[in-house]
Scaffold this motif. Structure first.
Motif, PDB file in Angstrom:
ATOM      1  N   TYR A 129       0.720  -1.613   0.162  1.00 47.71           N
ATOM      2  CA  TYR A 129      -0.325   0.188   0.164  1.00 47.71           C
ATOM      3  C   TYR A 129       0.157   1.518  -0.523  1.00 47.71           C
ATOM      4  CZ  TYR A 129      -4.170  -2.770   1.190  1.00 47.71           C
ATOM      5  OH  TYR A 129      -5.499  -3.454   0.658  1.00 47.71           O
ATOM      6  N   ARG A 164      -3.491   8.420  -7.830  1.00 47.70           N
ATOM      7  CA  ARG A 164      -4.197   6.722  -8.418  1.00 47.70           C
ATOM      8  C   ARG A 164      -4.087   7.300  -9.756  1.00 47.70           C
ATOM      9  NH1 ARG A 164      -9.192   6.451  -4.095  1.00 47.70           N
ATOM     10  NH2 ARG A 164      -8.169   4.948  -2.961  1.00 47.70           N
ATOM     11  N   PRO A 200      -5.382   1.736  -7.329  1.00 48.53           N
ATOM     12  CA  PRO A 200      -5.937   2.068  -6.990  1.00 48.53           C
ATOM     13  C   PRO A 200      -6.426   1.997  -5.733  1.00 48.53           C
ATOM     14  CG  PRO A 200      -6.700   2.078  -9.139  1.00 48.53           C
ATOM     15  CD  PRO A 200      -5.631   0.973  -9.136  1.00 48.53           C
ATOM     16  N   GLU A 201      -7.216   0.713  -5.492  1.00 47.77           N
ATOM     17  CA  GLU A 201      -7.437   0.581  -4.353  1.00 47.77           C
ATOM     18  C   GLU A 201      -6.783   0.179  -2.877  1.00 47.77           C
ATOM     19  OE1 GLU A 201      -7.645  -1.217  -6.535  1.00 47.77           O
ATOM     20  OE2 GLU A 201      -7.596  -3.371  -6.483  1.00 47.77           O
ATOM     21  N   PHE A 261     -22.044  13.386  -5.288  1.00 44.73           N
ATOM     22  CA  PHE A 261     -22.774  12.697  -6.023  1.00 44.73           C
ATOM     23  C   PHE A 261     -23.811  13.047  -6.677  1.00 44.73           C
ATOM     24  CE2 PHE A 261     -26.073  10.120  -6.775  1.00 44.73           C
ATOM     25  CZ  PHE A 261     -26.020   9.041  -8.193  1.00 44.73           C
ATOM     26  N   LEU A 299     -19.482  12.783  -9.694  1.00 42.67           N
ATOM     27  CA  LEU A 299     -19.267  12.500  -8.220  1.00 42.67           C
ATOM     28  C   LEU A 299     -17.850  13.883  -8.168  1.00 42.67           C
ATOM     29  CD1 LEU A 299     -17.468   9.357  -7.298  1.00 42.67           C
ATOM     30  CD2 LEU A 299     -19.802  10.163  -6.364  1.00 42.67           C
ATOM     31  N   PHE A 340      -9.318   2.254   6.239  1.00 44.28           N
ATOM     32  CA  PHE A 340      -9.365   1.680   4.766  1.00 44.28           C
ATOM     33  C   PHE A 340      -8.932   0.292   4.693  1.00 44.28           C
ATOM     34  CE2 PHE A 340      -9.026   6.474   4.314  1.00 44.28           C
ATOM     35  CZ  PHE A 340      -9.344   6.401   2.918  1.00 44.28           C
ATOM     36  N   ILE A 341      -7.820  -0.030   5.411  1.00 44.59           N
ATOM     37  CA  ILE A 341      -7.021  -1.035   5.173  1.00 44.59           C
ATOM     38  C   ILE A 341      -8.021  -2.326   6.171  1.00 44.59           C
ATOM     39  CG2 ILE A 341      -4.808  -2.635   5.284  1.00 44.59           C
ATOM     40  CD1 ILE A 341      -3.208  -0.644   4.488  1.00 44.59           C
ATOM     41  N   GLY A 342      -8.068  -1.927   6.947  1.00 45.15           N
ATOM     42  CA  GLY A 342      -8.846  -1.884   8.559  1.00 45.15           C
ATOM     43  C   GLY A 342      -7.473  -3.659   9.155  1.00 45.15           C
ATOM     44  N   GLU A 369     -10.074  -5.593   3.928  1.00 44.31           N
ATOM     45  CA  GLU A 369      -9.964  -4.004   3.547  1.00 44.31           C
ATOM     46  C   GLU A 369     -10.460  -4.108   1.772  1.00 44.31           C
ATOM     47  OE1 GLU A 369      -8.085  -6.539   4.037  1.00 44.31           O
ATOM     48  OE2 GLU A 369      -6.900  -7.373   2.536  1.00 44.31           O
ATOM     49  N   GLN A 370     -11.609  -5.083   1.896  1.00 45.60           N
ATOM     50  CA  GLN A 370     -12.440  -4.982   1.458  1.00 45.60           C
ATOM     51  C   GLN A 370     -14.007  -4.656   1.741  1.00 45.60           C
ATOM     52  OE1 GLN A 370      -9.675  -8.067  -1.595  1.00 45.60           O
ATOM     53  NE2 GLN A 370     -11.678  -7.776  -1.975  1.00 45.60           N
ATOM     54  N   PRO A 385     -21.935   5.896  -3.059  1.00 46.15           N
ATOM     55  CA  PRO A 385     -20.524   6.109  -4.816  1.00 46.15           C
ATOM     56  C   PRO A 385     -19.336   6.902  -3.764  1.00 46.15           C
ATOM     57  CG  PRO A 385     -22.799   7.132  -4.656  1.00 46.15           C
ATOM     58  CD  PRO A 385     -22.887   6.162  -3.914  1.00 46.15           C
ATOM     59  N   VAL A 386     -19.654   7.689  -3.260  1.00 46.39           N
ATOM     60  CA  VAL A 386     -18.720   8.574  -2.819  1.00 46.39           C
ATOM     61  C   VAL A 386     -17.761   8.048  -1.755  1.00 46.39           C
ATOM     62  CG1 VAL A 386     -18.329  10.482  -1.092  1.00 46.39           C
ATOM     63  CG2 VAL A 386     -20.282  10.797  -2.798  1.00 46.39           C
ATOM     64  N   ASN A 434     -15.392   5.714  -4.059  1.00 48.78           N
ATOM     65  CA  ASN A 434     -14.247   6.252  -4.774  1.00 48.78           C
ATOM     66  C   ASN A 434     -13.547   7.236  -4.060  1.00 48.78           C
ATOM     67  OD1 ASN A 434     -13.541   8.379  -7.442  1.00 48.78           O
ATOM     68  ND2 ASN A 434     -14.166  10.364  -5.473  1.00 48.78           N
ATOM     69  N   LYS A 435     -13.805   7.060  -2.838  1.00 48.86           N
ATOM     70  CA  LYS A 435     -12.500   7.152  -1.849  1.00 48.86           C
ATOM     71  C   LYS A 435     -11.794   5.859  -1.000  1.00 48.86           C
ATOM     72  CE  LYS A 435     -13.981   8.232   1.826  1.00 48.86           C
ATOM     73  NZ  LYS A 435     -14.599   9.330   3.437  1.00 48.86           N
ATOM     74  N   PHE A 436     -12.245   5.115  -1.613  1.00 46.81           N
ATOM     75  CA  PHE A 436     -12.040   3.147  -0.829  1.00 46.81           C
ATOM     76  C   PHE A 436     -11.034   3.213  -2.067  1.00 46.81           C
ATOM     77  CE2 PHE A 436     -14.232   5.026   3.355  1.00 46.81           C
ATOM     78  CZ  PHE A 436     -13.706   4.369   4.354  1.00 46.81           C
ATOM     79  N   ILE A 437     -11.895   2.684  -2.792  1.00 49.30           N
ATOM     80  CA  ILE A 437     -11.755   2.024  -3.826  1.00 49.30           C
ATOM     81  C   ILE A 437     -10.926   2.581  -5.072  1.00 49.30           C
ATOM     82  CG2 ILE A 437     -12.974  -0.388  -5.336  1.00 49.30           C
ATOM     83  CD1 ILE A 437     -14.602  -0.792  -3.848  1.00 49.30           C
ATOM     84  N   GLY A 438     -11.622   3.907  -5.622  1.00 41.41           N
ATOM     85  CA  GLY A 438     -10.862   4.930  -6.798  1.00 41.41           C
ATOM     86  C   GLY A 438     -11.462   4.483  -7.965  1.00 41.41           C
ATOM     87  N   ARG A 439     -12.208   3.156  -7.953  1.00 42.29           N
ATOM     88  CA  ARG A 439     -12.522   2.595  -9.148  1.00 42.29           C
ATOM     89  C   ARG A 439     -14.181   2.576  -9.035  1.00 42.29           C
ATOM     90  NH1 ARG A 439      -7.700  -0.351 -12.163  1.00 42.29           N
ATOM     91  NH2 ARG A 439      -6.634  -1.681 -10.154  1.00 42.29           N
TER      92      ARG A 439
END
Lengths: 339, 339
Positions: A190, A201, A212-213, A224, A234, A256-258, B213-214, B250-251, B254-259
């Protein structure tokens, strides 16, 4: 298995090795080659290799299962250079120039006038408030897609002010090797940076192989919306949501990662808490600081530098067992184009 | 290659198949078996299989490279049940009871008194403010490690009020199969839920095979601290940072995954914007709504339900091409224990 089949197997292996060796992609070759050729064989390299060996030894006392092999890297000053200005700030200055024709007021209004004039003294005198104003004016007020397009366009055309190279040439070859080495050993790599997440990203996947993730950074509020044509989008709002620096780094890692990383890599006091959080966990842990000591091939700076200020983290390194990389001594190459 | 060696290879393959078939882990068997056995062969199942076929066909017009195969799933009502109360709220009520001895004031103070008395009418009358108060009192004020431990302890002992089962038994078998099917086809499966992120991360890996992380969710502010013994810790603050619901989804994606995902799965109007954002992207896209229609095996509710309110998203589904799952008709099993 008959002796004949074993021999046949060796023959095939030899052919495969010859074939792939000629393309330079032999996994057999890679397995035996030094995974960190740009690192001198000093204490830093030995500490990295020893740590990776420990956590990947099945049945060993320090073994870490693959899903828990999380490594976090700072970006500015750790994966690429950050002098004479953070590269993201170079992007902001270039965008002020590009956007100036549609903002005639900027010609007389600070901090925009100083940015347009290249007047770094006035910009520095304006302090953080002025810098934030430039960042907001160039990073927000557009859709996420439009912002990403502006970063890609800038990277294509911009050049470093003194090295006259594309900014993405100025990544550290030894750190590219280190990230690849960790990935080969089952780590998920990361980036955790004070830079804003969508700026990074746009290019981290092609330059660092970090998708990106797996990029964590400073964020803006985002809204949104459905546009007049019924399309959702967005929109980036002119308000910083979260600053991913200092104590914000372990907070963002948790969000983010946890999972707590088992290895962290930084270069400044902005990475202090990430290093503390990472290396205080149970089991084998690894912390590393890139110390900028090479005034000839890169830049030399630490305790008295405004950018990449390294003071407390350098003092804590010995007592916490962090590895300090001396760029001048430990790296035989700085940038990929010098290989 | 000699004929003899080819035969030997087939012989080895046959032995491997026999050996793994007996353990139920033959990949050859899985490839030919129905990946969605709990789904009736109706329009919903056919739409899923057709979409996955399209995006994974190399050289086809709708092919999507593996890194871009992002699928996002809502949790409450999409992956597990959410009646008669969101399960996370059951956790909050149980924690109020567990913590009450050290908070004597709660015996007379609302909304705690109602929570302790199981007085749902008073709790409902208190509206969102009261619920947030219960959530803050039970989810914050402790370290991240201590909070995770409290979730794990609750899951071990708690039972659903009417079905008398551990809450993690009440996940939807057809959705477990769907997530596995997507993963087999190169998708990265995320949870994007209005639930709070650390509540979910305590169990999503073991129950859904979705790693921390997902998992994206509602977050609390968190503070990095060094305790008296010099140990760094993350303290959960009594302040909601971000609500991952409705336009927040969606926000957060975009923030966490970026795709932008190519497939999204939900069950309520809280998922409307996630579905809009996902399916408005270019190329092949998939949106799916789980419609709770089975009053016998689960619960039946939609437009007039306070929990899992499904109204606008149901109306938009036909025009946007979203698949609507009729739980009663489309699923031949609801929970894993009914298989």
């Amino acid at each position: 298995m008959t002796r004949r089949r074993v021999r046949g197997g060796i023959g095939i292996l030899a052919i495969v090795c010859l074939a792939t060796a000629s393309t330079g992609q032999s996994s057999a070759r890679q397995a035996f080659a030094d995974p960190l050729p740009s690192w001198h064989d000093g204490a830093a390299k030995q500490a990295i290799v020893a740590f990776v060996g420990k956590v990947t030894t099945v049945g060993g006392p320090s073994f870490v299962p693959i899903p828990e092999r999380i490594a976090t890297f700072d970006n500015d000053g750790t994966l690429w250079s950050e002098q004479p200005l953070y590269f993201q700030f170079e992007f902001a200055l270039a965008r002020v120039k590009a956007l100036a024709p549609s903002h005639p007021g900027w010609r007389t209004q600070q901090p925009f006038k100083a940015a347009l004039d290249g007047d770094m003294k006035t910009l520095a005198a304006g302090g953080e408030k002025g810098l934030v104003e430039l960042i907001l004016a160039t990073h927000t007020g557009m859709s996420t897609d439009d912002f990403t397009a502006s970063v890609i366009e800038w990277l294509r055309t911009a050049r470093h002010p003194t090295l006259n190279r594309p900014f993405t040439d100025l990544v550290f070859q030894p750190m590219l090797e280190l990230m690849a080495y960790l990935r080969t050993n089952g780590f998920k790599v990361y980036i955790v940076s004070g830079g804003t997440v969508e700026f990074m990203r746009a290019w981290t996947e092609s330059v660092y192989r970090v998708p990106p993730e797996q990029v964590v950074g400073t964020t803006f509020e985002t809204a949104f919306q459905i546009d007049a044509a019924g399309q959702p989008l967005l929109m980036r709002q002119p308000k910083i949501e979260f600053i991913d620096d200092g104590p914000g780094k372990p907070v963002a890692i948790n969000k983010f990662i946890g999972r707590r990383p088992i290895a962290a890599f930084g270069n400044s006091d902005g990475d202090l808490q990430m290093l503390q959080w990472t290396t205080a966990g149970p089991g084998a842990r690894f912390g590393l600081i890139v110390h900028h000591t090479d005034s000839v091939r890169e830049w030399a700076y630490d305790r008295h530098s405004q950018i990449g200020h390294l003071d407390k983290a350098l003092d804590e390194a010995p007592q916490r067992g962090w590895t300090v990389v001396d760029m001048k001594r430990d790296w035989n190459v700085i940038y990929p184009f010098q290989k």
